[in-house]
Design a protein around this motif. Structure first.
Motif, short mmCIF file in Angstrom:
data_model
loop_
_atom_site.label_atom_id
_atom_site.label_comp_id
_atom_site.label_asym_id
_atom_site.label_seq_id
_atom_site.Cartn_x
_atom_site.Cartn_y
_atom_site.Cartn_z
N LEU A 76 -1.70 43.85 -42.89
CA LEU A 76 -3.10 44.26 -42.76
C LEU A 76 -3.68 44.61 -44.12
O LEU A 76 -4.78 44.16 -44.49
N THR A 77 -2.96 45.42 -44.89
CA THR A 77 -3.45 45.84 -46.21
C THR A 77 -3.58 44.65 -47.14
O THR A 77 -4.59 44.51 -47.86
N ALA A 78 -2.58 43.78 -47.16
CA ALA A 78 -2.63 42.61 -48.02
C ALA A 78 -3.83 41.74 -47.69
O ALA A 78 -4.53 41.25 -48.59
N ALA A 79 -4.10 41.53 -46.41
CA ALA A 79 -5.23 40.69 -46.01
C ALA A 79 -6.55 41.30 -46.47
O ALA A 79 -7.46 40.57 -46.89
N TRP A 80 -6.67 42.62 -46.37
CA TRP A 80 -7.89 43.26 -46.86
C TRP A 80 -8.05 43.07 -48.36
O TRP A 80 -9.14 42.77 -48.85
N LEU A 81 -6.97 43.25 -49.11
CA LEU A 81 -7.05 43.06 -50.56
C LEU A 81 -7.39 41.62 -50.91
O LEU A 81 -8.19 41.36 -51.82
N ILE A 82 -6.82 40.69 -50.16
CA ILE A 82 -7.12 39.27 -50.37
C ILE A 82 -8.59 38.99 -50.06
O ILE A 82 -9.28 38.28 -50.81
N GLY A 83 -9.09 39.55 -48.97
CA GLY A 83 -10.48 39.33 -48.60
C GLY A 83 -11.45 39.94 -49.59
O GLY A 83 -12.45 39.32 -49.97
N VAL A 84 -11.18 41.17 -50.03
CA VAL A 84 -12.06 41.83 -50.97
C VAL A 84 -12.16 41.04 -52.27
O VAL A 84 -13.25 40.85 -52.83
N ASP A 85 -11.02 40.53 -52.75
CA ASP A 85 -11.01 39.78 -54.01
C ASP A 85 -11.29 38.29 -53.80
O ASP A 85 -11.31 37.53 -54.75
N ARG A 86 -11.47 37.88 -52.56
CA ARG A 86 -11.72 36.48 -52.21
C ARG A 86 -10.68 35.54 -52.83
O ARG A 86 -11.01 34.53 -53.46
N ARG A 87 -9.43 35.83 -52.60
CA ARG A 87 -8.36 34.96 -53.12
C ARG A 87 -8.13 33.83 -52.12
O ARG A 87 -7.24 33.87 -51.27
N GLU A 88 -8.93 32.80 -52.26
CA GLU A 88 -8.94 31.72 -51.29
C GLU A 88 -7.64 30.92 -51.28
O GLU A 88 -7.39 30.18 -50.32
N ARG A 89 -6.80 31.06 -52.30
CA ARG A 89 -5.51 30.35 -52.29
C ARG A 89 -4.60 30.85 -51.18
O ARG A 89 -3.60 30.20 -50.85
N PHE A 90 -4.95 31.99 -50.57
CA PHE A 90 -4.16 32.51 -49.45
C PHE A 90 -4.73 32.08 -48.10
O PHE A 90 -4.23 32.51 -47.06
N ARG A 91 -5.73 31.23 -48.10
CA ARG A 91 -6.38 30.83 -46.85
C ARG A 91 -5.38 30.26 -45.85
O ARG A 91 -5.34 30.65 -44.68
N ALA A 92 -4.60 29.28 -46.28
CA ALA A 92 -3.67 28.61 -45.36
C ALA A 92 -2.63 29.60 -44.83
O ALA A 92 -2.27 29.56 -43.65
N ARG A 93 -2.16 30.49 -45.70
CA ARG A 93 -1.17 31.49 -45.28
C ARG A 93 -1.75 32.41 -44.21
O ARG A 93 -1.12 32.67 -43.18
N LEU A 94 -2.95 32.90 -44.45
CA LEU A 94 -3.58 33.78 -43.47
C LEU A 94 -3.87 33.04 -42.17
O LEU A 94 -3.72 33.60 -41.08
N GLY A 95 -4.29 31.79 -42.29
CA GLY A 95 -4.54 31.00 -41.08
C GLY A 95 -3.29 30.82 -40.26
O GLY A 95 -3.31 30.93 -39.02
N ASP A 96 -2.17 30.55 -40.93
CA ASP A 96 -0.89 30.39 -40.22
C ASP A 96 -0.49 31.70 -39.53
O ASP A 96 -0.01 31.69 -38.39
N LEU A 97 -0.66 32.82 -40.24
CA LEU A 97 -0.30 34.12 -39.65
C LEU A 97 -1.20 34.45 -38.46
O LEU A 97 -0.72 34.98 -37.45
N LEU A 98 -2.48 34.15 -38.59
CA LEU A 98 -3.39 34.42 -37.48
C LEU A 98 -3.01 33.60 -36.26
O LEU A 98 -2.93 34.13 -35.14
N LEU A 99 -2.77 32.32 -36.45
CA LEU A 99 -2.43 31.45 -35.31
C LEU A 99 -1.09 31.82 -34.70
O LEU A 99 -0.89 31.69 -33.50
N ALA A 100 -0.16 32.30 -35.52
CA ALA A 100 1.16 32.68 -35.01
C ALA A 100 1.09 33.98 -34.22
O ALA A 100 1.85 34.18 -33.26
N SER A 101 0.21 34.90 -34.63
CA SER A 101 0.05 36.20 -33.95
C SER A 101 1.41 36.87 -33.69
O SER A 101 1.72 37.26 -32.57
N GLU A 102 2.17 37.04 -34.75
CA GLU A 102 3.53 37.59 -34.63
C GLU A 102 3.54 39.09 -34.44
O GLU A 102 4.45 39.63 -33.82
#
Length: 209
Positions: A76-102
């Motif tokens: 959760l914290t990492a995703a917020w930091l990624i979003g605030v800084d707009r680190r788009e290179r993490f897009r695919a990783r976040l998408g995979d985590l969201l779809l997996a809903s682990e």
């Protein structure tokens, strides 16, 4: 407190610095998850916000990778930091985590980050999530956050990805009824979009030039 990972991974330091750092007696991950930082009490001080902006710009990709590979508080914290800084290179990783809903709770932060990135690709990820999980009326995951983020992106991009979900007999109404949220004011599409708008306005208002 979150479980502590082995020191040799470097994750222990990252958890202490970025995830469990306290504000008003609350660890950062809990403040982020609650949304308290957008309320009147938290707007009277910039300490939490300034630290969030500073950490979003200084945390390394390796530290973010380590947090995303750990439990929900760290993700959760990492995703917020990624979003605030707009680190788009993490897009695919976040998408995979969201779809997996682990794990629980962190999905809303993934949705925030995708909304902040603000592209058609992000809308496609959120659409894929809703296509997969709105038919599952037995599951209450991050469907509200995903719909709010998608509506935010539609407004930003001038698209209509969410329209088929929110039509009167669409998947959103069926899901909300199935999980007992139909008619809940806070779960109306308009309110869900408004919440994502607030999150992004908060980040926009404090981001560095």
């Amino acid at each position: 407190m979150p479980p502590q990972p082995p020191d040799e991974t470097g994750r222990n330091h990252a958890v202490k610095r970025y995830v469990t750092r306290t504000y008003g007696g609350l660890p950062r991950y809990l403040v982020l998850n609650s949304g308290h930082f957008m309320g009147p009490r938290w707007r009277r001080t910039t300490r939490f916000t300034r630290h969030l902006i500073d950490d979003a710009t200084t945390i390394t990709d390796a530290e973010l990778d380590a947090l995303l590979a750990f439990e929900w508080r760290s993700r959760l914290t990492a995703a917020w930091l990624i979003g605030v800084d707009r680190r788009e290179r993490f897009r695919a990783r976040l998408g995979d985590l969201l779809l997996a809903s682990e794990v629980s709770y962190s999905g809303g932060a993934y949705c925030f980050a995708l909304a902040r990135f603000g592209t058609h690709t992000d809308a496609e990820i959120l659409t894929a999530y809703l296509d997969r999980y709105l038919p599952r009326t037995d599951l209450h995951y991050d469907q509200p956050a995903a719909l709010g983020a998608l509506l935010h992106l539609d407004a930003h991009l001038g698209t209509h990805h969410a329209a088929r979900f929110t039509e009167p007999d669409g998947l959103w109404a069926a899901w909300a009824e199935g999980v007992g949220h139909l008619g809940h004011p806070s779960d109306s599409p308009a309110e869900l979009r408004r919440w994502t708008d607030r999150q992004c306005e908060f980040a926009n208002g404090w981001e560095r030039p």
